[in-house]
Design a protein around this motif. Structure first.
Motif, PDB file in Angstrom:
ATOM      1  N   MET A  24      64.990  64.794  34.888  1.00  0.00           N
ATOM      2  CA  MET A  24      63.545  64.721  34.662  1.00  0.00           C
ATOM      3  C   MET A  24      62.884  66.087  34.792  1.00  0.00           C
ATOM      4  SD  MET A  24      62.255  61.094  36.305  1.00  0.00           S
ATOM      5  CE  MET A  24      63.024  61.313  37.901  1.00  0.00           C
ATOM      6  N   ARG A  25      63.343  66.888  35.730  1.00  0.00           N
ATOM      7  CA  ARG A  25      62.751  68.217  35.905  1.00  0.00           C
ATOM      8  C   ARG A  25      63.078  69.136  34.730  1.00  0.00           C
ATOM      9  NH1 ARG A  25      64.072  68.713  42.405  1.00  0.00           N
ATOM     10  NH2 ARG A  25      62.842  66.875  42.929  1.00  0.00           N
ATOM     11  N   GLY A  81      60.136  65.266  32.671  1.00  0.00           N
ATOM     12  CA  GLY A  81      59.833  63.891  33.029  1.00  0.00           C
ATOM     13  C   GLY A  81      60.627  62.827  32.311  1.00  0.00           C
ATOM     14  N   LYS A  82      61.456  63.193  31.348  1.00  0.00           N
ATOM     15  CA  LYS A  82      62.235  62.196  30.618  1.00  0.00           C
ATOM     16  C   LYS A  82      63.510  61.854  31.388  1.00  0.00           C
ATOM     17  CE  LYS A  82      60.691  63.886  26.098  1.00  0.00           C
ATOM     18  NZ  LYS A  82      61.123  64.469  24.812  1.00  0.00           N
ATOM     19  N   LEU A  83      63.858  60.566  31.389  1.00  0.00           N
ATOM     20  CA  LEU A  83      65.136  60.185  31.994  1.00  0.00           C
ATOM     21  C   LEU A  83      66.289  60.769  31.191  1.00  0.00           C
ATOM     22  CD1 LEU A  83      64.602  56.461  33.025  1.00  0.00           C
ATOM     23  CD2 LEU A  83      64.763  58.459  34.498  1.00  0.00           C
ATOM     24  N   ALA A  84      66.185  60.705  29.881  1.00  0.00           N
ATOM     25  CA  ALA A  84      67.156  61.303  28.957  1.00  0.00           C
ATOM     26  C   ALA A  84      66.608  61.093  27.552  1.00  0.00           C
ATOM     27  CB  ALA A  84      68.526  60.642  29.092  1.00  0.00           C
ATOM     28  N   GLY A  94      67.172  57.687  26.550  1.00  0.00           N
ATOM     29  CA  GLY A  94      66.718  56.668  27.480  1.00  0.00           C
ATOM     30  C   GLY A  94      67.786  56.284  28.487  1.00  0.00           C
ATOM     31  N   VAL A  95      68.945  56.948  28.444  1.00  0.00           N
ATOM     32  CA  VAL A  95      70.031  56.664  29.383  1.00  0.00           C
ATOM     33  C   VAL A  95      70.095  57.790  30.406  1.00  0.00           C
ATOM     34  CG1 VAL A  95      72.491  56.248  29.638  1.00  0.00           C
ATOM     35  CG2 VAL A  95      71.302  55.473  27.578  1.00  0.00           C
ATOM     36  N   PRO A  96      70.082  57.473  31.713  1.00  0.00           N
ATOM     37  CA  PRO A  96      70.149  58.535  32.717  1.00  0.00           C
ATOM     38  C   PRO A  96      71.465  59.300  32.640  1.00  0.00           C
ATOM     39  CG  PRO A  96      69.642  56.401  33.713  1.00  0.00           C
ATOM     40  CD  PRO A  96      70.029  56.151  32.290  1.00  0.00           C
ATOM     41  N   ALA A  97      71.474  60.475  33.201  1.00  0.00           N
ATOM     42  CA  ALA A  97      72.694  61.266  33.231  1.00  0.00           C
ATOM     43  C   ALA A  97      73.794  60.511  33.981  1.00  0.00           C
ATOM     44  CB  ALA A  97      72.428  62.601  33.916  1.00  0.00           C
ATOM     45  N   MET A  98      75.015  60.669  33.557  1.00  0.00           N
ATOM     46  CA  MET A  98      76.147  60.020  34.227  1.00  0.00           C
ATOM     47  C   MET A  98      76.597  60.855  35.419  1.00  0.00           C
ATOM     48  SD  MET A  98      78.465  58.617  31.058  1.00  0.00           S
ATOM     49  CE  MET A  98      78.620  60.215  30.271  1.00  0.00           C
ATOM     50  N   ILE A  99      77.202  60.207  36.369  1.00  0.00           N
ATOM     51  CA  ILE A  99      77.761  60.900  37.518  1.00  0.00           C
ATOM     52  C   ILE A  99      79.272  60.689  37.519  1.00  0.00           C
ATOM     53  CG2 ILE A  99      77.118  58.911  38.963  1.00  0.00           C
ATOM     54  CD1 ILE A  99      77.141  60.781  41.340  1.00  0.00           C
ATOM     55  N   ASP A 100      80.002  61.762  37.458  1.00  0.00           N
ATOM     56  CA  ASP A 100      81.466  61.704  37.417  1.00  0.00           C
ATOM     57  C   ASP A 100      81.959  60.796  36.291  1.00  0.00           C
ATOM     58  OD1 ASP A 100      81.627  61.736  41.031  1.00  0.00           O
ATOM     59  OD2 ASP A 100      81.626  63.392  39.611  1.00  0.00           O
ATOM     60  N   GLY A 101      81.210  60.783  35.168  1.00  0.00           N
ATOM     61  CA  GLY A 101      81.628  60.004  34.014  1.00  0.00           C
ATOM     62  C   GLY A 101      81.342  58.529  34.103  1.00  0.00           C
TER      63      GLY A 101
END
Length: 286
Positions: free
Chosen positions: A249-250, A254-257, A260-267
């Motif tokens: 978002m920073r 402000g966008k999640l992605a 519209g899908v948030p970033a993945m963590i460790d795939g």
């Protein structure tokens, strides 16, 4: 309390005192028939005193509370101006209840000076009770240098992250010595997430001497420095997912992605989202 309020209260309280004195001196209501056309001087005085409107209890209570609050704020301000470590550290963790007359510019300057003091005093060998305030001071210092000096910003943020994983910091979060106990655990969880989020953004952007790493906000978001904080256990992965989302978002205003899908963590995408490849959401990244 204003002069007008003091005068008003004084007038009514004097009336109540006068009536009490008359009653104690023998002018009981049983001897002063209110239906009688002839009263003694003492009874007439008592009726006059009792006719004074009573002061609303809530009004008196609020006035007293306001006066105490102003006194408390003034006392806190004196301690801060004197540079007392307890007051300065407590301000770094949450500079609340300053005198209302202070301007925003003054409040900001007071906070920045408090941050500098804490880093200067305790930056080398902090005691456990000093760690929460120092962690917040390092975070603030790094966060404010993200654009102007990203190399120094990362240095301060890594120091903050290192303090978060120090085993001694967990009991220190409940310490009364420097005011850490005033904040609940969610405050420190969010602080740890913010530390990682800023480090992730710096990794994505790159800093002098290190190339940008776009993948950190595309398909493998991960902790950049020490993780998880010492006070976290089963929620550590969830908190890191929040840090990744905050970083996204920073960086992208402000966008999640973009998709519209948030970033993945460790795939691994957030399990609440549709699985990858089912056609209901795109995992594409900018």
């Amino acid at each position: 309390m204003s002069h007008t309020m003091q005068t008003w209260l004084g007038r009514h309280l004097r009336g109540l005192i006068a009536s009490s004195g008359l009653l104690l001196s023998g002018c009981a209501t049983s001897n002063c028939n209110i239906l009688s056309t002839s009263h003694s001087f003492g009874c007439n005085a008592m009726y006059a005193a009792l006719a004074v409107p009573m002061v609303p209890v809530a009004l008196v209570s609020n006035a007293v509370d306001d006066q105490r609050d102003s006194a408390r704020r003034a006392e806190k301000w004196r301690h801060l101006q004197a540079g007392e470590p307890d007051a300065v550290a407590a301000c770094v963790l949450g500079c609340y209840d300053l005198p209302e007359k202070l301007s925003k510019e003054t409040e900001h300057a007071v906070y920045e000076h408090s941050v500098e003091h804490v880093i200067t005093w305790w930056g080398d060998h902090p005691l456990p009770s000093q760690m929460p305030a120092l962690m917040k001071a390092y975070y603030y210092k790094g966060a404010t240098m993200m654009a102007s000096d990203p190399v120094q910003a990362e240095l301060y943020l890594r120091k903050a992250a290192a303090l978060s994983v120090n085993p001694q910091i967990t009991p220190a979060l409940n310490s009364r010595e420097f005011g850490a106990y005033r904040n609940n655990l969610s405050y420190y969880n969010e602080l740890a997430e913010d530390i990682q989020a800023n480090l992730i953004v710096l990794r994505y952007r790159g800093i002098p001497g290190r190339e940008p790493d776009p993948a950190v906000l595309k398909d493998r978001c991960q902790a950049i420095a020490a993780w998880p904080p010492a006070w976290m256990d089963s929620e550590a992965k969830y908190n890191l997912q929040l840090a990744c989302a905050f970083a996204y978002m920073r960086q992208f205003e402000g966008k999640l992605a973009p998709s519209g899908v948030p970033a993945m963590i460790d795939g691994v995408v957030d399990p609440l989202l549709p699985p990858k490849g089912d056609g209901s959401a795109s995992n594409g990244r900018d």
